[in-house]
Scaffold this motif. Structure first.
Motif, PDB file in Angstrom:
ATOM      1  N   VAL A 177       2.643  -4.341 -11.085  1.00  0.00           N
ATOM      2  CA  VAL A 177       1.878  -5.519 -10.691  1.00  0.00           C
ATOM      3  C   VAL A 177       2.125  -6.658 -11.674  1.00  0.00           C
ATOM      4  O   VAL A 177       2.303  -7.821 -11.270  1.00  0.00           O
ATOM      5  CB  VAL A 177       0.376  -5.192 -10.599  1.00  0.00           C
ATOM      6  N   ASN A 178       2.148  -6.335 -12.966  1.00  0.00           N
ATOM      7  CA  ASN A 178       2.415  -7.365 -13.978  1.00  0.00           C
ATOM      8  C   ASN A 178       3.802  -7.979 -13.792  1.00  0.00           C
ATOM      9  O   ASN A 178       3.978  -9.197 -13.943  1.00  0.00           O
ATOM     10  CB  ASN A 178       2.287  -6.768 -15.384  1.00  0.00           C
ATOM     11  N   ILE A 179       4.788  -7.139 -13.456  1.00  0.00           N
ATOM     12  CA  ILE A 179       6.145  -7.640 -13.229  1.00  0.00           C
ATOM     13  C   ILE A 179       6.169  -8.576 -12.022  1.00  0.00           C
ATOM     14  O   ILE A 179       6.731  -9.685 -12.073  1.00  0.00           O
ATOM     15  CB  ILE A 179       7.129  -6.468 -13.014  1.00  0.00           C
ATOM     16  N   LEU A 180       5.551  -8.159 -10.936  1.00  0.00           N
ATOM     17  CA  LEU A 180       5.552  -8.965  -9.713  1.00  0.00           C
ATOM     18  C   LEU A 180       4.842 -10.300  -9.932  1.00  0.00           C
ATOM     19  O   LEU A 180       5.325 -11.360  -9.498  1.00  0.00           O
ATOM     20  CB  LEU A 180       4.892  -8.193  -8.570  1.00  0.00           C
ATOM     21  N   ARG A 181       3.711 -10.267 -10.626  1.00  0.00           N
ATOM     22  CA  ARG A 181       2.991 -11.512 -10.879  1.00  0.00           C
ATOM     23  C   ARG A 181       3.774 -12.403 -11.842  1.00  0.00           C
ATOM     24  O   ARG A 181       3.738 -13.637 -11.734  1.00  0.00           O
ATOM     25  CB  ARG A 181       1.590 -11.221 -11.420  1.00  0.00           C
ATOM     26  N   GLY A 182       4.492 -11.782 -12.784  1.00  0.00           N
ATOM     27  CA  GLY A 182       5.345 -12.565 -13.679  1.00  0.00           C
ATOM     28  C   GLY A 182       6.454 -13.262 -12.921  1.00  0.00           C
ATOM     29  O   GLY A 182       6.785 -14.425 -13.207  1.00  0.00           O
ATOM     30  N   ALA A 190       0.835  -1.203   0.000  1.00  0.00           N
ATOM     31  CA  ALA A 190       0.000   0.000   0.000  1.00  0.00           C
ATOM     32  C   ALA A 190       0.867   1.248   0.000  1.00  0.00           C
ATOM     33  O   ALA A 190       0.544   2.251  -0.648  1.00  0.00           O
ATOM     34  CB  ALA A 190      -0.923   0.000   1.213  1.00  0.00           C
ATOM     35  N   ARG A 191       1.991   1.180   0.709  1.00  0.00           N
ATOM     36  CA  ARG A 191       2.912   2.322   0.730  1.00  0.00           C
ATOM     37  C   ARG A 191       3.508   2.569  -0.657  1.00  0.00           C
ATOM     38  O   ARG A 191       3.793   3.703  -1.033  1.00  0.00           O
ATOM     39  CB  ARG A 191       4.042   2.093   1.736  1.00  0.00           C
ATOM     40  N   ALA A 192       3.703   1.507  -1.416  1.00  0.00           N
ATOM     41  CA  ALA A 192       4.335   1.625  -2.736  1.00  0.00           C
ATOM     42  C   ALA A 192       3.392   2.186  -3.790  1.00  0.00           C
ATOM     43  O   ALA A 192       3.833   2.754  -4.784  1.00  0.00           O
ATOM     44  CB  ALA A 192       4.848   0.263  -3.182  1.00  0.00           C
ATOM     45  N   GLN A 193       2.071   2.047  -3.603  1.00  0.00           N
ATOM     46  CA  GLN A 193       1.077   2.451  -4.601  1.00  0.00           C
ATOM     47  C   GLN A 193       1.475   1.925  -5.984  1.00  0.00           C
ATOM     48  O   GLN A 193       1.884   2.655  -6.879  1.00  0.00           O
ATOM     49  CB  GLN A 193       0.913   3.970  -4.618  1.00  0.00           C
ATOM     50  N   LEU A 194       1.319   0.627  -6.131  1.00  0.00           N
ATOM     51  CA  LEU A 194       1.798  -0.064  -7.328  1.00  0.00           C
ATOM     52  C   LEU A 194       1.118   0.407  -8.605  1.00  0.00           C
ATOM     53  O   LEU A 194      -0.088   0.626  -8.647  1.00  0.00           O
ATOM     54  CB  LEU A 194       1.560  -1.573  -7.167  1.00  0.00           C
ATOM     55  N   GLU A 195       1.933   0.523  -9.647  1.00  0.00           N
ATOM     56  CA  GLU A 195       1.421   0.815 -10.977  1.00  0.00           C
ATOM     57  C   GLU A 195       1.047  -0.495 -11.667  1.00  0.00           C
ATOM     58  O   GLU A 195       1.469  -1.579 -11.257  1.00  0.00           O
ATOM     59  CB  GLU A 195       2.475   1.557 -11.797  1.00  0.00           C
ATOM     60  N   LYS A 196       0.262  -0.386 -12.734  1.00  0.00           N
ATOM     61  CA  LYS A 196      -0.182  -1.570 -13.474  1.00  0.00           C
ATOM     62  C   LYS A 196       1.010  -2.409 -13.931  1.00  0.00           C
ATOM     63  O   LYS A 196       1.029  -3.627 -13.775  1.00  0.00           O
ATOM     64  CB  LYS A 196      -1.019  -1.153 -14.690  1.00  0.00           C
ATOM     65  N   GLU A 197       1.999  -1.756 -14.520  1.00  0.00           N
ATOM     66  CA  GLU A 197       3.153  -2.485 -15.033  1.00  0.00           C
ATOM     67  C   GLU A 197       3.924  -3.176 -13.912  1.00  0.00           C
ATOM     68  O   GLU A 197       4.425  -4.292 -14.081  1.00  0.00           O
ATOM     69  CB  GLU A 197       4.077  -1.533 -15.798  1.00  0.00           C
TER      70      GLU A 197
END
Length: 245
Positions: free
Chosen positions: A229-234, A220-227
Protein backbone atom coordinates in the motif's frame (compact mmCIF):
# COMPACT_ATOMS: atom_id res chain seq x y z
CA UNK A 1 -3.20 -18.61 32.87
CA UNK A 2 -4.90 -19.27 29.50
CA UNK A 3 -3.09 -18.07 26.39
CA UNK A 4 -5.07 -15.70 24.13
CA UNK A 5 -6.81 -17.51 21.30
CA UNK A 6 -6.91 -16.28 17.69
CA UNK A 7 -10.70 -16.59 18.07
CA UNK A 8 -10.45 -13.48 20.28
CA UNK A 9 -9.37 -11.61 17.12
CA UNK A 10 -12.50 -12.65 15.20
CA UNK A 11 -15.29 -10.06 15.11
CA UNK A 12 -18.86 -11.06 14.33
CA UNK A 13 -20.48 -8.00 12.73
CA UNK A 14 -24.26 -7.73 12.32
CA UNK A 15 -25.38 -4.89 10.07
CA UNK A 16 -28.81 -3.27 10.52
CA UNK A 17 -30.36 -6.22 12.36
CA UNK A 18 -34.15 -5.90 12.53
CA UNK A 19 -35.05 -8.49 15.15
CA UNK A 20 -33.52 -8.23 18.61
CA UNK A 21 -34.03 -11.96 19.14
CA UNK A 22 -31.51 -12.67 16.41
CA UNK A 23 -28.91 -10.60 18.25
CA UNK A 24 -29.44 -12.65 21.40
CA UNK A 25 -29.35 -15.94 19.49
CA UNK A 26 -26.14 -14.77 17.77
CA UNK A 27 -24.51 -14.16 21.15
CA UNK A 28 -25.45 -17.67 22.25
CA UNK A 29 -24.14 -19.17 19.00
CA UNK A 30 -20.87 -17.30 19.44
CA UNK A 31 -20.29 -18.31 23.04
CA UNK A 32 -20.85 -22.02 22.35
CA UNK A 33 -17.93 -21.88 19.90
CA UNK A 34 -15.57 -19.66 21.86
CA UNK A 35 -16.18 -16.36 20.06
CA UNK A 36 -16.70 -13.23 22.11
CA UNK A 37 -16.39 -10.05 20.01
CA UNK A 38 -19.71 -8.74 18.67
CA UNK A 39 -20.22 -5.51 16.71
CA UNK A 40 -23.71 -4.20 15.89
CA UNK A 41 -24.11 -1.69 13.07
CA UNK A 42 -27.26 0.40 13.59
CA UNK A 43 -29.47 -2.34 15.10
CA UNK A 44 -33.17 -1.53 15.07
CA UNK A 45 -33.63 -2.45 18.72
CA UNK A 46 -30.78 -2.86 21.20
CA UNK A 47 -30.43 -3.25 24.16
CA UNK A 48 -33.53 -5.43 24.30
CA UNK A 49 -35.17 -7.81 26.74
CA UNK A 50 -35.85 -10.18 23.85
CA UNK A 51 -32.14 -10.26 23.02
CA UNK A 52 -31.32 -10.99 26.67
CA UNK A 53 -33.80 -13.87 26.79
CA UNK A 54 -32.54 -15.43 23.56
CA UNK A 55 -28.92 -15.08 24.65
CA UNK A 56 -29.54 -17.31 27.68
CA UNK A 57 -26.17 -17.59 29.48
CA UNK A 58 -24.34 -15.53 26.85
CA UNK A 59 -25.56 -12.16 28.08
CA UNK A 60 -21.97 -11.17 28.82
CA UNK A 61 -21.36 -11.02 25.07
CA UNK A 62 -24.34 -8.66 24.70
CA UNK A 63 -23.05 -6.51 27.55
CA UNK A 64 -19.67 -6.19 25.84
CA UNK A 65 -21.10 -5.73 22.31
CA UNK A 66 -20.08 -2.54 20.52
CA UNK A 67 -22.84 -0.58 18.79
CA UNK A 68 -21.51 1.55 15.92
CA UNK A 69 -23.02 3.86 13.33
CA UNK A 70 -21.49 2.40 10.18
CA UNK A 71 -19.66 -0.65 8.89
CA UNK A 72 -16.42 1.33 8.58
CA UNK A 73 -16.33 1.69 12.38
CA UNK A 74 -16.84 -2.03 12.88
CA UNK A 75 -13.97 -2.88 10.53
CA UNK A 76 -11.39 -0.53 12.07
CA UNK A 77 -7.97 -2.23 12.33
CA UNK A 78 -9.16 -5.42 10.59
CA UNK A 79 -6.81 -6.92 8.00
CA UNK A 80 -9.47 -9.18 6.46
CA UNK A 81 -13.25 -8.86 6.28
CA UNK A 82 -15.52 -11.56 4.88
CA UNK A 83 -19.07 -10.77 3.78
CA UNK A 84 -21.65 -13.53 4.06
CA UNK A 85 -24.03 -13.49 1.10
CA UNK A 86 -26.57 -16.04 -0.10
CA UNK A 87 -27.01 -14.79 -3.65
CA UNK A 88 -24.66 -14.23 -6.59
CA UNK A 89 -23.51 -10.64 -7.00
CA UNK A 90 -22.46 -8.74 -10.09
CA UNK A 91 -18.73 -7.93 -9.94
CA UNK A 92 -18.42 -10.17 -6.91
CA UNK A 93 -15.26 -10.47 -4.86
CA UNK A 94 -13.49 -13.81 -4.52
CA UNK A 95 -16.06 -16.21 -3.08
CA UNK A 96 -15.17 -19.02 -0.70
CA UNK A 97 -17.27 -21.81 0.78
CA UNK A 98 -17.89 -21.56 4.52
CA UNK A 99 -15.15 -24.00 5.58
CA UNK A 100 -12.46 -22.48 3.35
CA UNK A 101 -13.39 -18.96 4.43
CA UNK A 102 -13.24 -19.91 8.11
CA UNK A 103 -9.76 -21.35 7.61
CA UNK A 104 -8.51 -18.17 5.93
CA UNK A 105 -10.06 -15.93 8.58
CA UNK A 106 -8.56 -17.98 11.39
CA UNK A 107 -5.13 -17.96 9.75
CA UNK A 108 -5.04 -14.16 9.69
CA UNK A 109 -6.63 -13.92 13.16
CA UNK A 110 -3.42 -15.42 14.54
CA UNK A 111 -1.80 -12.02 13.96
CA UNK A 112 -4.48 -9.30 13.66
CA UNK A 113 -8.24 -8.63 13.90
CA UNK A 114 -10.54 -10.05 11.23
CA UNK A 115 -14.28 -9.71 10.71
CA UNK A 116 -17.16 -11.85 9.52
CA UNK A 117 -19.99 -9.60 8.35
CA UNK A 118 -23.70 -10.47 8.21
CA UNK A 119 -26.45 -8.29 6.72
CA UNK A 120 -30.14 -7.59 7.17
CA UNK A 121 -32.50 -10.49 7.72
CA UNK A 122 -34.64 -9.52 4.73
CA UNK A 123 -32.13 -8.40 2.11
CA UNK A 124 -28.62 -9.20 3.35
CA UNK A 125 -25.67 -6.88 2.80
CA UNK A 126 -25.73 -3.99 0.35
CA UNK A 127 -23.30 -3.78 -2.56
CA UNK A 128 -21.33 -0.92 -0.91
CA UNK A 129 -21.06 -2.95 2.31
CA UNK A 130 -19.71 -5.96 0.42
CA UNK A 131 -17.27 -3.61 -1.31
CA UNK A 132 -15.72 -2.86 2.09
CA UNK A 133 -14.79 -6.53 2.48
CA UNK A 134 -12.10 -8.55 0.70
CA UNK A 135 -13.90 -11.87 0.26
CA UNK A 136 -17.46 -13.14 0.14
CA UNK A 137 -18.62 -16.31 1.86
CA UNK A 138 -21.21 -18.74 0.54
CA UNK A 139 -22.80 -21.46 2.65
CA UNK A 140 -23.50 -24.45 0.37
CA UNK A 141 -27.18 -25.13 1.01
CA UNK A 142 -30.20 -26.65 -0.70
CA UNK A 143 -30.48 -24.63 -3.94
CA UNK A 144 -34.26 -24.97 -3.76
CA UNK A 145 -34.32 -23.33 -0.33
CA UNK A 146 -31.04 -21.65 0.53
CA UNK A 147 -32.40 -19.09 3.01
CA UNK A 148 -30.82 -19.42 6.45
CA UNK A 149 -31.96 -17.65 9.59
CA UNK A 150 -29.37 -15.04 10.63
CA UNK A 151 -28.50 -16.69 13.93
CA UNK A 152 -28.30 -20.11 12.23
CA UNK A 153 -25.83 -18.73 9.71
CA UNK A 154 -23.74 -17.27 12.55
CA UNK A 155 -23.85 -20.64 14.35
CA UNK A 156 -22.66 -22.48 11.26
CA UNK A 157 -19.77 -20.07 10.63
CA UNK A 158 -18.85 -20.04 14.33
CA UNK A 159 -18.62 -23.83 14.22
CA UNK A 160 -16.37 -23.71 11.14
CA UNK A 161 -14.12 -21.19 12.88
CA UNK A 162 -13.99 -23.45 15.92
CA UNK A 163 -13.00 -26.39 13.74
CA UNK A 164 -10.36 -24.26 11.99
CA UNK A 165 -8.83 -23.57 15.41
CA UNK A 166 -8.23 -27.30 15.92
CA UNK A 167 -6.12 -27.67 12.76
CA UNK A 168 -2.38 -27.70 13.36
CA UNK A 169 -0.64 -25.40 10.89
CA UNK A 170 2.60 -26.64 9.28
CA UNK A 171 5.71 -25.00 10.73
CA UNK A 172 6.48 -23.25 7.43
CA UNK A 173 3.04 -21.64 7.39
CA UNK A 174 3.43 -20.45 10.97
CA UNK A 175 6.71 -18.75 10.09
CA UNK A 176 5.48 -17.05 6.92
CA UNK A 177 3.93 -14.10 8.72
CA UNK A 178 3.37 -10.99 6.66
CA UNK A 179 1.53 -7.83 7.64
CA UNK A 180 -1.62 -7.22 5.66
CA UNK A 181 -2.75 -3.62 5.37
CA UNK A 182 -5.47 -2.61 7.79
CA UNK A 183 -8.97 -1.53 6.76
CA UNK A 184 -8.09 2.14 7.34
CA UNK A 185 -4.93 1.92 5.24
CA UNK A 186 -6.81 0.29 2.36
CA UNK A 187 -9.60 2.88 2.50
CA UNK A 188 -7.10 5.75 2.47
CA UNK A 189 -5.44 4.17 -0.56
CA UNK A 190 -8.78 3.92 -2.40
CA UNK A 191 -9.57 7.54 -1.56
CA UNK A 192 -6.12 8.69 -2.72
CA UNK A 193 -6.40 6.72 -5.96
CA UNK A 194 -9.92 7.96 -6.65
CA UNK A 195 -8.92 11.62 -6.21
CA UNK A 196 -5.88 11.13 -8.43
CA UNK A 197 -8.02 9.59 -11.17
CA UNK A 198 -10.51 12.45 -10.95
CA UNK A 199 -7.76 15.10 -11.13
CA UNK A 200 -6.15 13.35 -14.11
CA UNK A 201 -9.46 13.16 -15.97
CA UNK A 202 -9.43 9.35 -16.02
CA UNK A 203 -12.48 9.19 -13.77
CA UNK A 204 -15.54 11.36 -14.33
CA UNK A 205 -17.39 11.54 -10.99
CA UNK A 206 -20.59 12.38 -12.87
CA UNK A 207 -20.31 9.09 -14.78
CA UNK A 208 -18.20 6.74 -12.65
CA UNK A 209 -19.45 3.59 -14.43
CA UNK A 210 -18.68 1.43 -11.38
CA UNK A 211 -14.97 2.02 -11.87
CA UNK A 212 -14.22 2.15 -8.14
CA UNK A 213 -16.25 -1.00 -7.57
CA UNK A 214 -14.08 -2.81 -10.12
CA UNK A 215 -10.89 -1.40 -8.57
CA UNK A 216 -11.97 -2.55 -5.11
CA UNK A 217 -12.60 -6.00 -6.54
CA UNK A 218 -9.18 -6.04 -8.19
CA UNK A 219 -7.21 -5.10 -5.07
CA UNK A 220 -9.37 -7.26 -2.78
CA UNK A 221 -8.08 -10.27 -4.70
CA UNK A 222 -4.50 -9.13 -4.08
CA UNK A 223 -4.92 -8.77 -0.28
CA UNK A 224 -2.44 -5.92 -0.10
CA UNK A 225 0.29 -5.84 2.50
CA UNK A 226 1.19 -2.65 4.37
CA UNK A 227 4.39 -2.17 2.39
CA UNK A 228 2.56 -2.67 -0.90
CA UNK A 229 0.00 0.00 0.00
CA UNK A 230 2.85 2.38 0.84
CA UNK A 231 4.47 1.65 -2.53
CA UNK A 232 1.24 2.23 -4.45
CA UNK A 233 0.50 5.48 -2.63
CA UNK A 234 4.10 6.60 -3.21
CA UNK A 235 3.66 5.98 -6.94
CA UNK A 236 0.43 8.00 -6.99
CA UNK A 237 2.06 10.87 -5.08
CA UNK A 238 5.04 10.90 -7.45
CA UNK A 239 2.76 11.00 -10.48
CA UNK A 240 0.75 13.82 -8.91
CA UNK A 241 3.92 15.85 -8.29
CA UNK A 242 5.13 15.23 -11.84
CA UNK A 243 1.79 16.34 -13.27
CA UNK A 244 1.77 19.52 -11.15
CA UNK A 245 5.15 20.51 -12.60
Amino acid sequence: MNRPSPLDNVRIVLSHTSHAGNIGATARAMKTMGLSVLYLVNPKSFPSNEADVRASNARDILEQARVVGCLEEALQDCVLAAALTARPRDLAHRTLAAREAAGELFHHARHAPVALVFGRESSGLTTPEIGKCQITVHIPANPDYASLNLAAAVQLMAYELRMASTVTMPAASQQSVYRLASFQEIELFYSHLEQAMIHSGFLDPAQPKRLMQRIRRLFARAQLEKEEVNILRGIISALEKHRSK
